[in-house]
Write an enzyme that holds these catalytic residues in place. Structure first.
Site, PDB file in Angstrom:
ATOM      1  N   GLU A  96       0.839  -1.194   0.000  1.00  0.00           N
ATOM      2  CA  GLU A  96       0.000   0.000   0.000  1.00  0.00           C
ATOM      3  C   GLU A  96       0.878   1.250   0.000  1.00  0.00           C
ATOM      4  O   GLU A  96       2.024   1.219   0.460  1.00  0.00           O
ATOM      5  CB  GLU A  96      -0.905   0.004   1.238  1.00  0.00           C
TER       6      GLU A  96
ATOM      7  N   ASN B 130     -12.443  -1.350  -0.992  1.00  0.00           N
ATOM      8  CA  ASN B 130     -11.693  -1.907   0.130  1.00  0.00           C
ATOM      9  C   ASN B 130     -12.301  -1.420   1.441  1.00  0.00           C
ATOM     10  O   ASN B 130     -12.571  -0.224   1.595  1.00  0.00           O
ATOM     11  CB  ASN B 130     -10.230  -1.462   0.066  1.00  0.00           C
ATOM     12  N   GLU B 131     -12.527  -2.348   2.347  1.00  0.00           N
ATOM     13  CA  GLU B 131     -13.081  -2.008   3.665  1.00  0.00           C
ATOM     14  C   GLU B 131     -14.202  -0.983   3.532  1.00  0.00           C
ATOM     15  O   GLU B 131     -14.194   0.078   4.177  1.00  0.00           O
ATOM     16  CB  GLU B 131     -11.984  -1.530   4.616  1.00  0.00           C
TER      17      GLU B 131
ATOM     18  N   TYR C 115      -6.648  -9.162  11.662  1.00  0.00           N
ATOM     19  CA  TYR C 115      -5.322  -8.815  12.177  1.00  0.00           C
ATOM     20  C   TYR C 115      -5.114  -9.395  13.570  1.00  0.00           C
ATOM     21  O   TYR C 115      -6.050  -9.474  14.374  1.00  0.00           O
ATOM     22  CB  TYR C 115      -5.142  -7.301  12.232  1.00  0.00           C
TER      23      TYR C 115
ATOM     24  N   GLU D 228      -6.140  -9.336   3.763  1.00  0.00           N
ATOM     25  CA  GLU D 228      -5.301  -8.608   4.723  1.00  0.00           C
ATOM     26  C   GLU D 228      -5.238  -9.422   6.011  1.00  0.00           C
ATOM     27  O   GLU D 228      -6.274  -9.757   6.581  1.00  0.00           O
ATOM     28  CB  GLU D 228      -5.843  -7.207   5.025  1.00  0.00           C
TER      29      GLU D 228
ATOM     30  N   GLN E 282       2.447  -5.901   5.682  1.00  0.00           N
ATOM     31  CA  GLN E 282       2.586  -5.616   4.270  1.00  0.00           C
ATOM     32  C   GLN E 282       3.987  -6.030   3.829  1.00  0.00           C
ATOM     33  O   GLN E 282       4.798  -6.432   4.656  1.00  0.00           O
ATOM     34  CB  GLN E 282       2.332  -4.150   3.978  1.00  0.00           C
TER      35      GLN E 282
END
Length: 524
Positions: free
Chosen positions: A50, A196-197, A263, A320, A369
């Site tokens: 990103e 995204n999201e 996450y 992710e 990432q």
């Protein structure tokens, strides 16, 4: 030499303490070789880049005029590192950045590209010198699949349609513009993320609204010249099962993949905690979160998809995942730069072992990432590069790519992990995690992780008829779970040859694992 009673008692106490610290627990792993049928897609080992901090600028890209050795602007050291883990897929440009990114700002002569403020990540000024050409050319150099996220949050349908045309069409106005910018032939672009999201930074939408918006945007993602698109809907954040249910019912087969974000992070005394300074409770909580924790989420999300889509036409993509700790002291706020310790390596191993078990539905995972951000593969500073402990796990697990998953049954002593957050209850987790796979040439790959901070573990593996000799045995471990690689000590945590595995005549494999270790080996 005269030994007093007091000195003898001290020696005995010390010996007893050392014996406890080096105690060897036992576990068993059974390979269900007859049930091996689901392929572990190479995309399970996908990556995410990103426009955030120094992930792109300084991590992947330095520009052709840089004194740092580069190929067409891409760092040579990072290119080689990514080739060595056989990078299968790279997601770009975000992340939250994707829904503020306007792709036409990133094409044409770099000196003419407009600048923008990266509002999501530290207010850094983005000069757009790394755009569509730079990203897709990088993917060609690395031989990986590009995964491009469209701007649904602040972009238009027209903008999305023209971007797909620009990248993949042979003829037409966007193809003409691409040719003017130096690229004659279209690129092959398979994966298209539609937002995204969208429940958060991508627009704070409700699932019903996003579902309708997705249906509209994906309509104008056209296929040109035989370039088959795989369209991905912006899916849920970990425990949001209503979002998944709504999208599955309202979008259906207009999507090929549904994303999920998960996450390993927590709030511990008001922060996510340090990447390098943590206690045993925080360590064990992280291991449980990425093992049984993510497994619980995968099971529930997949159960919804199985009920609505029993023929398995829509894939689940964990695009992710990874650890998210506090930024390193002294680093730029909002750039999410964190160190990477042996704890992160254990998280990677437990996570990957879990992902392998769900590859019937789970077809892609992108760790966050690739460079200098969150649980990265590499850290860079000027002309220096460091491979992280997580990188070494990915390199050790390469043989699993495109292999057939062998389901495993693990019997291991368990620990209880607690956390102060009421919405994230305590979990009971085994110390030992395992997975196995069968390569196309018949080689069986075995992956083991022992999370115990104090005790080794003798793992007895029932091979169920697998025969051969032990090949390519490696171990990743360190003296302290907080150990990490730095620019001054780049090889503090690195894999070494592993010698404590023994194959017996009765078809069992015995592996003596030290505390806090990851072992990968092959039998052929």
């Amino acid at each position: 030499m005269k030994i007093t009673i007091k000195r003898l008692a001290t020696v005995c106490l010390l010996a007893s303490t050392l014996a406890q610290l080096n105690a060897q627990k036992t576990s068993t792993v059974t390979l269900n070789i007859n049930d091996a049928k689901d392929k572990i897609n190479k995309e399970i080992y996908g990556q995410f880049a990103e426009h955030l901090g120094t992930c792109i600028y300084g991590g992947l890209w330095v520009g052709e005029g840089s004194s740092i050795p580069n190929t067409n602007g891409y760092r040579n050291d990072v290119l080689q590192a990514l080739k060595d883990i056989k990078l299968p897929l790279l997601r770009w440009p975000g992340g939250c950045f994707a829904d503020e990114y306007h792709w036409m700002d990133g094409i044409g002569p770099r000196e003419n590209r407009p600048r923008m403020v990266n509002n999501n990540w530290g207010g850094t000024v983005e000069d757009n010198s790394f755009g569509t050409h730079e990203f897709l050319n990088l993917c060609e150099i690395l031989g990986c699949e590009p995964y491009v996220s469209m701007n649904v949050g602040s972009g238009s349908v027209e903008e999305t349609a023209k971007w797909v045309e620009y990248m993949t069409a042979k003829d037409g106005p966007m193809a003409k513009l691409r040719k003017q910018n130096g690229r004659v032939e279209p690129w092959k672009v398979k994966y298209i993320g539609v937002g995204n999201e969208s429940w958060g930074c991508g627009g704070n939408m409700r699932p019903e609204y996003y579902s309708d918006l997705y249906r509209r945007y994906q309509t104008y993602c056209r296929e040109y010249n035989g370039n088959k698109l795989y369209k991905v809907a912006s899916g849920a954040s970990d425990y949001d099962y209503d979002w998944t249910e709504t999208l599955m019912n309202r979008i259906g087969d207009k999507m090929q993949g549904l994303s999920l974000h998960y996450y390993t992070c927590y709030t511990w005394e008001g922060s996510k905690g340090s990447a390098t300074k943590f206690n045993d409770d925080q360590y064990y909580w992280a291991i449980a979160k990425c093992g049984v924790g993510v497994e619980e989420v995968l099971k529930k999300q997949i159960a919804i998809m199985d009920r609505i889509d029993p023929k398995n036409k829509i894939d689940l993509l964990l695009d992710e995942w990874g650890t998210w700790w506090d930024e390193e002291p002294g680093s730029i706020p909002g750039h999410l730069y964190q160190q990477n310790t042996m704890r992160d390596a254990m998280v990677a191993a437990f996570s990957l072992n879990t992902f392998h078990q769900y590859t019937k539905r789970l077809k892609m995972c992108n760790i966050a990432q690739i460079a200098n951000v969150l649980q990265s593969m590499v850290l860079t500073k000027e002309d220096k590069m460091v491979l992280t402990p997580t990188y070494h796990v990915f390199r050790m697990y390469v043989p699993n790519m495109e292999s057939i998953n062998i389901p495993v049954k693990v019997q291991s002593e368990k620990f209880i992990a607690e956390n102060e957050r009421k919405d994230d209850p305590e979990r009971t987790s085994p110390y030992v995690s395992a997975s196995a796979s069968k390569m196309s040439d018949g080689t069986v790959v075995i992956n083991l992780a022992n999370a115990d901070l104090k005790n080794g573990n003798t793992v007895t593996i029932n091979l169920n008829g697998v025969k051969g000799k032990i090949q390519n045995a490696e171990i990743l471990t360190s003296g302290d779970v907080k150990d990490h690689n730095t620019f001054e000590q780049p090889n503090k945590v690195v894999p070494t040859a592993f010698k404590d595995a023994k194959l017996s005549a009765n078809g069992t494999l015995t592996v003596k694992m030290p505390k806090m270790s990851i072992v990968c080996l092959q039998i052929k």
